[in-house]
Design an enzyme around this catalytic site. Sequence first.
Site, PDB file in Angstrom:
ATOM      1  N   GLY A  15      43.682  39.173  36.833  1.00 49.18           N
ATOM      2  CA  GLY A  15      42.821  40.003  35.945  1.00 49.18           C
ATOM      3  C   GLY A  15      42.095  39.006  35.000  1.00 49.18           C
ATOM      4  N   ASN A  16      41.792  39.599  33.868  1.00 52.67           N
ATOM      5  CA  ASN A  16      41.110  38.932  32.767  1.00 52.67           C
ATOM      6  C   ASN A  16      41.825  37.698  32.209  1.00 52.67           C
ATOM      7  OD1 ASN A  16      38.453  40.049  32.896  1.00 52.67           O
ATOM      8  ND2 ASN A  16      38.760  41.434  31.462  1.00 52.67           N
ATOM      9  N   VAL A  17      43.369  38.288  31.930  1.00 54.41           N
ATOM     10  CA  VAL A  17      44.445  37.168  31.178  1.00 54.41           C
ATOM     11  C   VAL A  17      44.499  36.149  32.221  1.00 54.41           C
ATOM     12  CG1 VAL A  17      46.434  36.851  30.037  1.00 54.41           C
ATOM     13  CG2 VAL A  17      45.145  38.957  29.526  1.00 54.41           C
TER      14      VAL A  17
ATOM     15  N   ARG B 148      47.706  50.170  29.353  1.00 56.18           N
ATOM     16  CA  ARG B 148      47.940  51.846  28.928  1.00 56.18           C
ATOM     17  C   ARG B 148      46.816  52.504  28.929  1.00 56.18           C
ATOM     18  NH1 ARG B 148      51.746  53.423  23.772  1.00 56.18           N
ATOM     19  NH2 ARG B 148      51.916  55.721  24.223  1.00 56.18           N
TER      20      ARG B 148
ATOM     21  N   ARG C  87      54.138  55.743  26.716  1.00 52.02           N
ATOM     22  CA  ARG C  87      54.629  54.442  26.469  1.00 52.02           C
ATOM     23  C   ARG C  87      55.772  54.536  27.595  1.00 52.02           C
ATOM     24  NH1 ARG C  87      55.371  50.168  23.334  1.00 52.02           N
ATOM     25  NH2 ARG C  87      57.479  49.097  23.147  1.00 52.02           N
TER      26      ARG C  87
ATOM     27  N   ASN D  64      55.157  49.449  34.772  1.00 52.16           N
ATOM     28  CA  ASN D  64      55.264  47.916  34.926  1.00 52.16           C
ATOM     29  C   ASN D  64      56.718  47.313  35.101  1.00 52.16           C
ATOM     30  OD1 ASN D  64      52.699  47.537  34.359  1.00 52.16           O
ATOM     31  ND2 ASN D  64      52.834  47.271  32.263  1.00 52.16           N
TER      32      ASN D  64
ATOM     33  N   VAL E  92      53.847  38.121  30.067  1.00 51.17           N
ATOM     34  CA  VAL E  92      52.896  38.389  29.367  1.00 51.17           C
ATOM     35  C   VAL E  92      52.620  39.910  29.583  1.00 51.17           C
ATOM     36  CG1 VAL E  92      50.318  37.990  28.896  1.00 51.17           C
ATOM     37  CG2 VAL E  92      51.800  36.210  29.728  1.00 51.17           C
TER      38      VAL E  92
ATOM     39  N   ARG F 163      46.537  35.927  15.401  1.00 50.46           N
ATOM     40  CA  ARG F 163      45.556  36.730  14.602  1.00 50.46           C
ATOM     41  C   ARG F 163      45.673  36.928  12.955  1.00 50.46           C
ATOM     42  NH1 ARG F 163      46.814  41.174  19.482  1.00 50.46           N
ATOM     43  NH2 ARG F 163      44.802  40.641  20.898  1.00 50.46           N
TER      44      ARG F 163
ATOM     45  N   HIS G 218      56.630  42.617  19.728  1.00 49.62           N
ATOM     46  CA  HIS G 218      55.056  42.675  20.131  1.00 49.62           C
ATOM     47  C   HIS G 218      54.714  44.019  19.970  1.00 49.62           C
ATOM     48  CE1 HIS G 218      51.536  40.880  21.358  1.00 49.62           C
ATOM     49  NE2 HIS G 218      51.396  41.878  22.509  1.00 49.62           N
TER      50      HIS G 218
END
Length: 307
Positions: free
Chosen positions: A10-12, A81, A87, A94, A117, A150, A174
């Site tokens: 995927g993107n990551v 999600r 959750r 996952n 990750v 961030r 996290h």
Amino acid sequence: MAKISVIGAGNVGATTVQRLAEMEFGSIVLVDIVEGLPQGKALDLMQAGAIVGYDTKIKGSNDYADIVDSDIVIITAGAARKPGMSRADLININTKIMKDVCEKIKQYAPKSIVIAVTNPLDIMTYVALEITGFEPNRVFGMSGILDTGRFASFIADELAYSKRDVEAMVIGGHGDQMLPLPQHSSVFGTPLPELLGEDVIAGLVERTIHGGAEIVALLKQGSAFYAPSAAIVQMVESILRDEKRILPVSAYLQGEYGQKGIYFGVPAKIGCDGIEGIIELELTEEQEHALKESSASIRENIEDLDI
């Protein structure tokens, strides 16, 4: 040269491969269950090398056997999600993905260092440890570097300074219970509380805590991947170059910070053996209380895992 495998195209995962390829650390394998997806992205990235100027070998595959003898395995695979998903639902979905991936890692790359990750990160990293059976120093998660990045970015923007001169620190789980530490954050050696007022710092802390959600809200679909991939590569670099950098990661605690048997974001020394030491920072009484609340939430979720 090292062999690095990335699970999840995927993107990551794909952006991580791009950054790793440009660093030329060694060969890379990109694995995904979707037929053609990792192969197509790998081919595209290989062709980019002729333009950007790297000779990294990148292979896309649907077969976990191709990760054999990897030095580092990075797990980005997992469901995001979605609206209406609890959750608990995300954890259950996952966990199944993580179990399958880690069984393959145990089979084909038993000597690798594993970087998790997949979210919820601290819990999924715990699953990775349990399923692989590896030593805790070889299984850790990417969280604190992203959260710290961030926080540092927001500090730099507020003060109109270069991001290069900002040192920030975020520990804890996290998610919404992460704990940015202003007293351990600085600009060119000057502690943040000496540069900004309490109200401004409180605003930066709050924005950091909800930094991922802010991006999700803007994108409408998907989540961040540029900063997460940069964080992953920083970890990989410290491992492969044995830099022994102090980086905030999700590490398995064995008494540090008064916690035992869970994964939690803390500053750690990262070198060729993975985590080579955990740094315990001095916290205020209020921060210690917040840390206990954060760890309690993680512990509750671990107790409910079906592994």
